[in-house]
Motif scaffolding. Structure first.
Motif, PDB file in Angstrom:
ATOM      1  N   ASP A 170       3.266  13.987   0.900  1.00  0.00           N
ATOM      2  CA  ASP A 170       2.923  12.572   0.827  1.00  0.00           C
ATOM      3  C   ASP A 170       4.136  11.713   1.170  1.00  0.00           C
ATOM      4  N   TYR A 223       2.429   1.566  -3.562  1.00  0.00           N
ATOM      5  CA  TYR A 223       1.438   1.776  -4.618  1.00  0.00           C
ATOM      6  C   TYR A 223       0.862   3.192  -4.575  1.00  0.00           C
ATOM      7  N   THR A 224       0.614   3.707  -3.368  1.00  0.00           N
ATOM      8  CA  THR A 224      -0.025   5.023  -3.231  1.00  0.00           C
ATOM      9  C   THR A 224       0.980   6.168  -3.139  1.00  0.00           C
ATOM     10  N   HIS A 232       0.841  -1.208   0.000  1.00  0.00           N
ATOM     11  CA  HIS A 232       0.000   0.000   0.000  1.00  0.00           C
ATOM     12  C   HIS A 232       0.872   1.253   0.000  1.00  0.00           C
TER      13      HIS A 232
END
Length: 369
Positions: free
Chosen positions: A326, A317-318, A314
């Motif tokens: 981020d 991927y994000t 996760h």
């Protein structure tokens, strides 16, 4: 009589008009000064001075410390404890794996290594900021660091560094002789790591070698020496983990680093970052699986590894490598990942007691038959 009453009403209206105009001017002045408009509710300050909200965050604690002390606490990065967590967690993994079957990790060792992690992370940051003071002045994110901003002189930084290393030595001397020698050997890595970003695109590898030394030291502190079959794959998995989270971290500064001539894996991998991070993740999980096999781990441990794999998937991927905020969020989420590994080790070790008891009962019943 009617005329007198009409004159009185006219005079009253004139007074109200003048009053309204005066109030309008006062209201306009109040709005210009920032007063809220009608219908815009704001909480009343109430009687007496307004009190600030109580906060137990690390940054709030540092900000509430005496003002002369604050630059030194920021130099240690006590306002940003994520680095201390990432240094401490591999130590806890090793201490947990070294525990006897069915037992919790040694609480004394966990507290001792926790104190050492705070001190050594602070010392490492002090050394880093002394080396990088000229570079920090050119990077937006680091321009306010205490040495770069001139809040602490180089001479005082040396004295402060000496104090931190002296206290850390006191912690190290609480361990056995093997661990004392092993811990002292890491000092060279601590001193030279900040220089790596000047000469190689792999400074994150140097950080991994430094930050995960506790994976070796924790086991030796409990057992008296290292077991290579457990400690080496654990150390390797920690290095892979550091390559993951610190590459993500480095993407925050990649533009500034490129301008001032510093190197990082973020600049080396560029748009291929996710492929590299995926490879490091597979290597990390493979090494942790080998640790489990060699240390006789049980089902809870491997369940935790599955959760770690999902977390990494996760995370990668994000990830948006072009958004610094981020990158920071993904970087700090690795504390959760490290805690998942620790939980798996502890529960897996407690499960060993159950398996041992079942094996004894099985053997006993066979003998009776």
């Amino acid at each position: 009589m009617l005329g007198a009453r009409g004159a009185a009403v006219a005079r009253g209206l004139q007074v109200l008009t003048h009053s309204w105009r005066g109030d309008s001017r006062a209201l306009a002045l109040a709005r210009a000064c920032g007063a809220p408009r009608a219908g815009h509710w704001q909480p009343s300050a109430g009687p007496g001075p307004r009190r600030s909200r109580l906060s137990l965050s690390a940054a709030a604690v540092v900000n509430s410390a005496p003002r002369p002390l604050q630059p030194y606490l920021r130099l240690m990065r006590l306002d940003k404890p994520i680095g201390t967590w990432l240094l401490y967690l591999p130590c806890t993994w090793s201490i947990g794996l070294a525990a006897e079957p069915g037992c919790f990790p040694d609480w004394y060792m966990l507290s001792l290594f926790g104190t050492g992690a705070v001190l050594m992370r602070g010392a490492g940051c002090t050394i880093n900021d002394m080396w990088d003071r000229d570079y920090d002045k050119k990077v937006i994110r680091t321009v306010n660091r205490p040495i770069a901003a001139g809040d602490i002189s180089i001479f005082r930084s040396f004295i402060f560094l000496g104090g931190q290393l002296t206290l850390a030595l006191g912690v190290l001397l609480c361990l056995n002789y093997y661990s004392i020698a092993l811990g002292a050997a890491s000092l060279l890595l601590v001193i030279t790591y900040p220089l790596m970003k000047r000469i190689t695109y792999w400074p994150q590898l140097a950080l991994g070698l430094t930050f995960n030394w506790g994976a070796l030291l924790g086991w030796s502190a409990v057992k008296g020496s290292c077991d290579p079959s457990v400690c080496l794959p654990l150390y390797f998995s920690g290095i892979m983990w550091t390559l993951i989270y610190d590459t993500i971290y480095a993407h925050q500064d990649k533009r500034d680093d490129a301008l001032i001539g510093l190197k990082s894996t973020a600049l080396r991998f560029r748009d291929n970052t996710k492929r590299w991070l995926s490879g490091f993740s597979v290597a990390m999980l493979g090494a942790l699986s080998l640790v489990g096999v060699n240390s006789g781990q049980t089902a809870p441990y491997y369940t935790a590894l599955a959760a770690v794999g999902a977390h990494l998937a996760h995370q990668i991927y994000t990830l948006d490598i072009h958004r610094p905020e981020d990158c920071w969020d993904k970087f700090t989420s690795n504390r959760t990942l490290g805690l998942i590994v620790l939980l798996g080790i502890v529960l897996g070790n407690l499960w060993k007691e159950k398996k041992t008891d079942e094996a004894k009962k099985s053997i006993g019943s066979r003998i009776e038959n």
